[in-house]
Design an enzyme around this catalytic site. Structure first.
Site, short mmCIF file in Angstrom:
data_model
loop_
_atom_site.label_atom_id
_atom_site.label_comp_id
_atom_site.label_asym_id
_atom_site.label_seq_id
_atom_site.Cartn_x
_atom_site.Cartn_y
_atom_site.Cartn_z
NE ARG A 51 88.31 31.35 67.31
CZ ARG A 51 88.07 31.28 66.19
NH1 ARG A 51 89.19 32.63 65.59
NH2 ARG A 51 87.23 31.16 65.43
NE ARG A 104 75.19 35.90 91.80
CZ ARG A 104 75.18 36.82 92.81
NH1 ARG A 104 75.65 36.55 93.92
NH2 ARG A 104 74.13 37.55 92.96
CE LYS A 150 83.60 32.40 65.70
NZ LYS A 150 83.43 33.59 64.93
CD GLU A 183 87.90 41.36 63.58
OE1 GLU A 183 87.92 40.32 63.26
OE2 GLU A 183 87.43 41.58 64.74
N1 PXG Z 1 86.75 37.99 62.53
C1 PXG Z 1 85.57 38.14 62.94
C2 PXG Z 1 84.89 39.05 63.59
C3 PXG Z 1 84.72 36.75 62.86
O1 PXG Z 1 83.48 36.55 63.39
C4 PXG Z 1 86.83 35.89 61.78
C5 PXG Z 1 87.08 37.11 61.93
C6 PXG Z 1 87.69 34.95 61.26
O2 PXG Z 1 88.00 33.79 62.02
P1 PXG Z 1 88.16 32.42 61.57
O3 PXG Z 1 88.69 31.80 62.97
O4 PXG Z 1 86.94 31.83 61.34
O5 PXG Z 1 89.06 32.38 60.56
C7 PXG Z 1 85.49 35.69 62.22
C8 PXG Z 1 84.89 34.34 62.02
C9 PXG Z 1 79.11 33.18 60.27
C10 PXG Z 1 80.47 32.88 60.55
O6 PXG Z 1 78.14 32.44 60.51
C11 PXG Z 1 81.31 33.75 60.96
C12 PXG Z 1 82.58 33.53 61.27
C13 PXG Z 1 83.05 32.10 61.19
C14 PXG Z 1 82.29 31.20 60.94
C15 PXG Z 1 80.90 31.51 60.68
O7 PXG Z 1 78.71 34.37 59.66
N2 PXG Z 1 83.52 34.58 61.60
#
Ligand code: PXG
Length: 284
Positions: A51, A104, A150, A183
């Site tokens: 990812r 760049r 992300k 979400e």
């Molecule tokens: N939606 C969003 C917008 C996220 O940022 C998830 C869903 C869940 O995805 P995963 O792949 O983790 O199941 C996320 C993930 C933090 C922190 O520091 C945030 C996330 C993951 C780890 C740490 O706040 N968000």
């Protein structure tokens, strides 16, 4: 002392530095991953690394390491920190450049790996369930910064998080530009209705969550029907159960949304079952 990885070298926490000219800082120009270590093993490492490279590809950022090397370095950083259970933040910035957006001018992307702990919510909320609200800030349109990327620019989510906090909650539902449930600010959302598990599809404009995918697999293996389905706030209010999934949040029950009690107001049976199965999977 926490050891921080930057571009192949380990530094003591207080010695780990990036430039104030780094476009990651100046413009949020970069990508990241959050992963967890369970019993000394990185949960779904390959999925997270894939990812990360997809996010990087989307923003024209070339990561100057192979996926295999980055996986090895991630594992080595966990070992150097003697972590059995913890959290990994892997960040790739565009690197330092001159002032002005032009990427760049940046020639030294910074690959940073932090291995530490993370607590998203107080432990009692995992037992009793979380109360959430709907934020007025909608999720980024998929033709703006696509939520599948992300990126280091999390202001969209932070604004919604501030709304949640101001409403006395810890998390908020973000709708998409069509007013559908997308979400939460750092987690994906699931509902249970009449024994069926429902979650918004990726094209609702969400992050393709790795915990989400693990929970979908676990539900299917337990013969719980799963539907990736367009959801509205009505579906949340009328659900029998609701829970959120994320690397940091893991699987957390939701018992109230916008002041409405969900189901019985207590974490539901399917939520509890999937939470247990998730930990079995993570610790196996
Ligand atoms: N939606 C969003 C917008 C996220 O940022 C998830 C869903 C869940 O995805 P995963 O792949 O983790 O199941 C996320 C993930 C933090 C922190 O520091 C945030 C996330 C993951 C780890 C740490 O706040 N968000």
């Amino acid at each position: 002392m926490t050891k921080i990885y930057i571009n192949g070298k380990l530094f003591d926490q207080h010695e780990a530095r990036v430039s104030v000219y780094d476009h990651g800082l100046l413009y949020g120009d970069g990508v990241f991953e959050g992963m967890r270590v369970y019993s000394g093993k990185v949960f779904r490492l390959k999925e997270h690394i894939d990812r990360l490279y997809e996010s990087a590809r989307h923003i024209w950022l070339e990561i100057p390491l192979s996926r295999e090397q980055l996986m090895e370095d991630t594992i080595a950083t966990v070992k150097a920190n003697h972590k059995q259970d913890g959290y990994i933040r892997l960040v790739v910035t565009r690197g330092s450049g001159s002032l002005g957006l032009d990427p760049r001018k940046c020639s030294d992307p910074q690959i940073i790996i932090i291995v530490d702990d993370i607590t998203m919510y107080p432990p009692e909320l995992y037992e009793n369930g979380l109360e959430i609200v709907t934020a007025s800030t909608i999720r980024n349109h998929h033709n703006a910064v696509n939520p599948r990327v992300k990126s280091l620019n999390y202001l969209n989510n932070i604004l919604a998080k501030i709304e949640a906090i101001r409403a006395g909650c810890l998390e908020a539902i973000m709708l998409n530009h069509n007013g559908e449930v997308a979400e939460c600010t750092g987690d994906n959302i699931f509902l249970v209705k009449k024994g069926v598990l429902r979650t918004p599809p990726i094209d609702a404009g969400i992050l393709d969550g790795i915990t989400r995918n693990a929970v979908i697999e676990l539900a299917r293996a337990a013969s719980i029907p799963v539907q990736e389905w367009t959801l509205t706030r009505h579906d949340v209010y009328a659900a029998d159960e609701c829970f959120l999934t994320g690397t940091a949040a893991e699987v957390i029950p939701v018992v109230k949304c916008d002041g409405r009690t969900i189901g019985t107001g207590k974490p539901g049976a399917i939520t509890k079952q999937l939470r247990e199965r998730f930990f079995q999977l993570a610790r196996q």
